[in-house]
Each structure stands twice: as C-alpha cells, then as structure tokens.
Enzyme design. Structure first.
Site, mmCIF file in Angstrom:
data_model
loop_
_atom_site.group_PDB
_atom_site.id
_atom_site.type_symbol
_atom_site.label_atom_id
_atom_site.label_comp_id
_atom_site.label_asym_id
_atom_site.label_seq_id
_atom_site.Cartn_x
_atom_site.Cartn_y
_atom_site.Cartn_z
ATOM 1 C CD1 TRP A 295 2.182 -4.993 5.244
ATOM 2 C CD2 TRP A 295 3.229 -3.028 5.473
ATOM 3 N NE1 TRP A 295 2.193 -4.378 4.021
ATOM 4 C CE2 TRP A 295 2.831 -3.161 4.133
ATOM 5 C CE3 TRP A 295 3.907 -1.872 5.842
ATOM 6 C CZ2 TRP A 295 3.080 -2.199 3.174
ATOM 7 C CZ3 TRP A 295 4.154 -0.911 4.886
ATOM 8 C CH2 TRP A 295 3.739 -1.074 3.582
ATOM 9 C CG ASN B 287 -2.001 -2.629 3.183
ATOM 10 O OD1 ASN B 287 -3.019 -2.078 3.569
ATOM 11 N ND2 ASN B 287 -1.931 -3.231 2.009
ATOM 12 C CG ASP B 288 -4.999 0.681 4.796
ATOM 13 O OD1 ASP B 288 -4.341 0.698 3.742
ATOM 14 O OD2 ASP B 288 -6.134 0.202 4.880
ATOM 15 C CB VAL B 289 -0.143 1.381 9.955
ATOM 16 C CG1 VAL B 289 0.621 2.106 11.036
ATOM 17 C CG2 VAL B 289 -1.341 0.655 10.537
ATOM 18 C CG ASP C 55 5.908 2.437 4.667
ATOM 19 O OD1 ASP C 55 5.716 1.732 3.658
ATOM 20 O OD2 ASP C 55 4.996 2.805 5.424
ATOM 21 C CG ASP D 204 -1.852 1.206 1.229
ATOM 22 O OD1 ASP D 204 -2.004 1.842 0.168
ATOM 23 O OD2 ASP D 204 -2.426 1.502 2.283
#
EC number: 1.4.9.2
Length: 182
Positions: A109, A156-158, A128, A84
């Site tokens: 993640w 994965n949206d963190v 990231d 993401d």
C-alpha cells in the site's frame, strides 16, 4: 471519403437491426470479466514482474541510515505516517529491508508523508515482510490520509502477506518511492 461514410452508416444500421442493447451489453460484460483473468487489473506491483524501481530519491537528507536509531524506530518518524504494523527496523531489518528469514510481500500500500526537514511530501510504499511470526516490537498504527477499505491500495488494515506462500505477517518496511506530485 463519401464511400467510407456510407459503409460506416450501413454497417452500424445493420448491427442495430440484428442485435439488441442487452446482447451488446452482455457481450461487453463477458469481454470485461474474461479479460480480468488474463490481464492484470489491480494497481499493484508483482514480484515476478520486477515492478520495483529505484528513483534515486534516497539522497542524503532522506537516507534513513543517517537518521538516529531512536528516530527511525519511532512511529513519529516522518516515513511512518501510514504504517499499520511492527517496524522492521525494530525486528532485525531496516526501514527499507526485511529481516533475515522473512520475505517482502509482492503487493503493497502507499502513503504520502510530509518530511519536516525539507518541507516536501514524498510517496512511500509500505511492504509487509512475511513468513515469520509477528515481531511484537515497535507497534505503529498511524492512519494519516488512510482511505476507506474499498480503496484497498490506500488502506493499511489489509494483510498484504496474502500474496505470499506463507501469509504470516512479521513487520512492515517504509520504502521511499519519490516526490509526491500534485
């Protein structure tokens, strides 16, 4: 051994007479909360701890350097099944390294991706890269096997750059960890 049984029984009876259940639960709760500040309680690898390991799983058939550039820069590339964000391979880095001027987040993640070339599932760690403004190229938002937010290490949206001094998100790498085990 009889003396040990008697000693254990007398000790447990003595504790039961002198304490209440609430005081025991309160003490256990204090111990657990207090230890959370001292011991690592989250299932993440920290940069200072040198948690990264090389499993040797990046052999020839899995090496992203041997895949063509269009395939690696596509969201459909098998390693990107849980990405993401922007692919670092489009932003000056590679599938496994951050571009110059950005730093990898010490927390990540994970995802389990299926390699169609050999029919096996692999554990992929997504890191990231932080410290530069968002790349803006090769945006992927794949959610294969994504878990709800309360299982955040599989979510994965963190913004995983929150662990860095500069928490600005730039792009995401897909590092192969090894074969997924059932």
């Amino acid at each position: 051994m009889r003396w040990l049984d008697k000693f254990g029984e007398s000790l447990s009876r003595s504790v039961a007479h002198k304490t209440s259940r609430r005081s025991v639960l309160r003490s256990v709760g204090k111990l657990m909360v207090g230890s959370a500040f001292v011991l690592p309680v989250l299932p993440v690898a920290r940069a200072a701890g040198g948690g990264g390991s090389s499993s040797g799983a990046d052999h020839i058939s899995l090496n992203p350097d041997l895949a063509n550039e269009d395939e690696v820069n596509s969201c459909d590339y098998w390693r990107h099944c849980a990405v993401d964000g922007f692919l670092c391979s489009c932003c000056g880095g590679t599938t496994t390294t951050c571009p110059p001027g950005s730093t990898p987040s010490p927390i990540s993640w994970i995802g389990t991706c299926h390699n169609p070339h050999d029919g096996k599932d692999y554990l992929i760690s997504y890191h990231d890269c932080c410290g530069k403004t968002a790349c803006g190229r090769c945006q992927c938002n794949t959610q294969t096997r994504e878990r709800p937010g309360y299982e955040f290490f599989l979510h994965n949206d963190v913004n995983w750059c929150m662990a860095n001094e500069n928490s600005t998100f730039h792009c995401t790498t897909s590092v192969l960890v090894g074969l997924a085990k059932n």
